[in-house]
Structure formats: structure tokens, C-alpha cells
Design a protein around this motif. Structure first.
Motif, PDB file in Angstrom:
ATOM      1  N   ALA A  80       0.818  -1.212   0.000  1.00 44.93           N
ATOM      2  CA  ALA A  80       0.000   0.000   0.000  1.00 44.93           C
ATOM      3  C   ALA A  80       0.854   1.265   0.000  1.00 44.93           C
ATOM      4  N   ALA A  81       0.264   2.362  -0.491  1.00 47.99           N
ATOM      5  CA  ALA A  81       0.950   3.642  -0.618  1.00 47.99           C
ATOM      6  C   ALA A  81       1.129   4.318   0.740  1.00 47.99           C
ATOM      7  N   ASN A  82       2.337   4.264   1.246  1.00 39.95           N
ATOM      8  CA  ASN A  82       2.753   4.926   2.475  1.00 39.95           C
ATOM      9  C   ASN A  82       4.258   4.755   2.540  1.00 39.95           C
ATOM     10  N   GLY A  83       4.986   5.800   2.797  1.00 35.71           N
ATOM     11  CA  GLY A  83       6.443   5.748   2.790  1.00 35.71           C
ATOM     12  C   GLY A  83       7.048   4.741   3.745  1.00 35.71           C
ATOM     13  N   ASN A  84       6.313   4.295   4.748  1.00 33.57           N
ATOM     14  CA  ASN A  84       6.829   3.308   5.693  1.00 33.57           C
ATOM     15  C   ASN A  84       6.591   1.871   5.257  1.00 33.57           C
ATOM     16  N   ASN A  85       5.753   1.655   4.280  1.00 31.95           N
ATOM     17  CA  ASN A  85       5.398   0.312   3.867  1.00 31.95           C
ATOM     18  C   ASN A  85       6.489  -0.288   2.993  1.00 31.95           C
ATOM     19  N   ARG A  86       6.844  -1.547   3.299  1.00 36.21           N
ATOM     20  CA  ARG A  86       7.877  -2.216   2.506  1.00 36.21           C
ATOM     21  C   ARG A  86       7.789  -3.722   2.686  1.00 36.21           C
ATOM     22  N   ILE A  87       8.413  -4.433   1.759  1.00 36.20           N
ATOM     23  CA  ILE A  87       8.540  -5.875   1.884  1.00 36.20           C
ATOM     24  C   ILE A  87      10.018  -6.235   1.900  1.00 36.20           C
ATOM     25  N   ASP A  88      10.362  -7.235   2.674  1.00 37.32           N
ATOM     26  CA  ASP A  88      11.708  -7.785   2.698  1.00 37.32           C
ATOM     27  C   ASP A  88      11.577  -9.292   2.576  1.00 37.32           C
ATOM     28  N   PHE A  89      11.988  -9.825   1.413  1.00 35.19           N
ATOM     29  CA  PHE A  89      11.803 -11.238   1.093  1.00 35.19           C
ATOM     30  C   PHE A  89      13.153 -11.938   0.990  1.00 35.19           C
ATOM     31  N   GLN A  90      13.261 -13.080   1.642  1.00 37.30           N
ATOM     32  CA  GLN A  90      14.437 -13.945   1.567  1.00 37.30           C
ATOM     33  C   GLN A  90      13.955 -15.336   1.152  1.00 37.30           C
ATOM     34  N   ALA A  91      14.422 -15.814   0.003  1.00 44.03           N
ATOM     35  CA  ALA A  91      14.050 -17.143  -0.496  1.00 44.03           C
ATOM     36  C   ALA A  91      12.532 -17.302  -0.588  1.00 44.03           C
ATOM     37  N   VAL A  92      11.882 -16.330  -1.210  1.00 44.74           N
ATOM     38  CA  VAL A  92      10.429 -16.341  -1.393  1.00 44.74           C
ATOM     39  C   VAL A  92      10.130 -16.574  -2.877  1.00 44.74           C
ATOM     40  N   THR A  93       9.109 -17.363  -3.149  1.00 45.10           N
ATOM     41  CA  THR A  93       8.647 -17.578  -4.514  1.00 45.10           C
ATOM     42  C   THR A  93       7.306 -16.884  -4.690  1.00 45.10           C
TER      43      THR A  93
END
Length: 186
Positions: A92-105
Motif C-alpha cells: 500500500a501507498a505509504n512511505g513506511n510500507n515495505r517488503i523484505d523477502f528472503q528465499a520467497v517464490t
């Protein structure tokens, strides 16, 4: 969580921090956001499967804060309805929103925009490491593994070792394989 229906978070909804490990979240539906998982405070998902869920935004996952995932498959989810996006994951649109993926499909997901991962700007983007994003299709059948929606935010970045079916994620490290010509099998 299997076969549930809700307005937000068909399978699981988090309005506080949470951790999910070793679960299957499958066959759920949300009328608006997050067919499998909806979160707005920060969630960690480990060793889990998010599959065949549906929603308007984030068929698999709707992230409205930080989503960290390791050894997770987000597959065969679908976003549908007006202005749908993020068949697999919607940030979603918000400067704090993020994803961090390790070994994700993230694979086999469908939506009109950002079939694999949609980052609605100005979100904080995120980082993928040793992950696979491929064979995600728009409703018209065109591969679109990532999409940046809007403007003014941070795109996704790579810490290396990613395999992406097309070039829409925009990764540039030498250890990433992006696009059909780099795969040898697509």
C-alpha cells in the motif's frame, strides 16, 4: 486458514505485529484487501504457503506496513474487480510500507496490474534476496512480475540471487537473472 471470507484479510488479518510460521493460507477471499493475509502493523511470515486466495488488492497478501518473509511461496492468487492490483502481493501507498523477502517464490498470480508484486507509490519499496518472481500474468495473459503504481516512492531493490521471469522488477545486480533470455527455460 482455509476457505474463509472477510472484508479485509480473508485468511488472516493483523492490526498489530505478528508472526506466522509453518502454515498454509489457502482458498480464502477478501471483499477488498488481502485475500490470504492483510496486515497494517508489521508481520513476519516463515516457511509457509499462501495460495489460491482472492481479493481486489493483494490477492495473496496486502501489506500496509512492513512484511518480512523467508522461505514462503505466494502462488496462484488472484486480484479482480475494478482497479485491481497485486495478484501475489500489494504494498500500500505509504512511505513506511515495505517488503523484505528472503528465499520467497511469487509465481502464477494474476491481476490487471502488478500480477506478482504491486508497489503503490509512495511506498518504501523493499528488498528481495535469493527469491523467484515469475510466470505472473495480467488478466490479458501478459507476464508482469512487478509494477510500480503512482509516483514518488522507492522501487524494489535486490540484494542478489533473484530469478525474475521478466524485467519489470528492475533489479540490476550481477547475480540476478531477469527476463526470458536469462532463464534458459522460459
Amino acid at each position: 486458514a482455509t476457505g474463509s471470507t472477510a472484508g479485509d484479510g480473508g485468511g488472516l488479518a493483523f492490526d498489530e505485529n505478528g508472526t506466522v510460521s509453518n502454515v498454509t493460507i489457502s482458498g480464502n477471499h477478501a471483499g477488498t484487501d488481502g485475500g490470504g493475509i492483510w496486515e497494517d502493523e508489521g508481520v513476519i511470515v516463515n516457511n509457509s504457503l499462501v495460495s489460491t486466495n482472492t481479493a481486489n488488492l493483494g490477492g495473496g497478501v496486502f501489506a500496509d506496513w512492513t512484511l518480512q518473509a523467508a522461505s514462503v511461496a505466494i502462488v496462484d492468487n488472484k486480484s479482480s474487480g475494478a482497479n485491481n492490483a497485486g495478484g501475489g502481493v500489494y504494498v500500500a501507498a505509504n512511505g513506511n510500507n515495505r517488503i523484505d523477502f528472503q528465499a520467497v517464490t511469487v509465481a502464477g498470480n494474476v491481476s490487471d496490474s502488478g500480477a506478482g508484486i504491486a508497489v503503490d507509490q509512495p511506498a518504501g519499496g523493499g528488498t528481495l534476496t535469493n527469491s523467484t518472481v515469475g510466470f505472473n500474468r495480467t488478466s490479458a495473459g501478459v507476464e508482469q512480475d512487478c509494477a510500480l503504481l503512482g509516483s514518488g516512492g522507492v522501487p524494489l531493490s535486490s540484494a542478489g540471487g533473484n530469478v525474475v521471469g521478466d524485467t519489470t522488477c528492475g533489479f540490476g545486480t550481477s547475480s540476478d537473472r531477469q527476463g526470458a533470455s536469462k532463464q534458459g527455460y522460459w
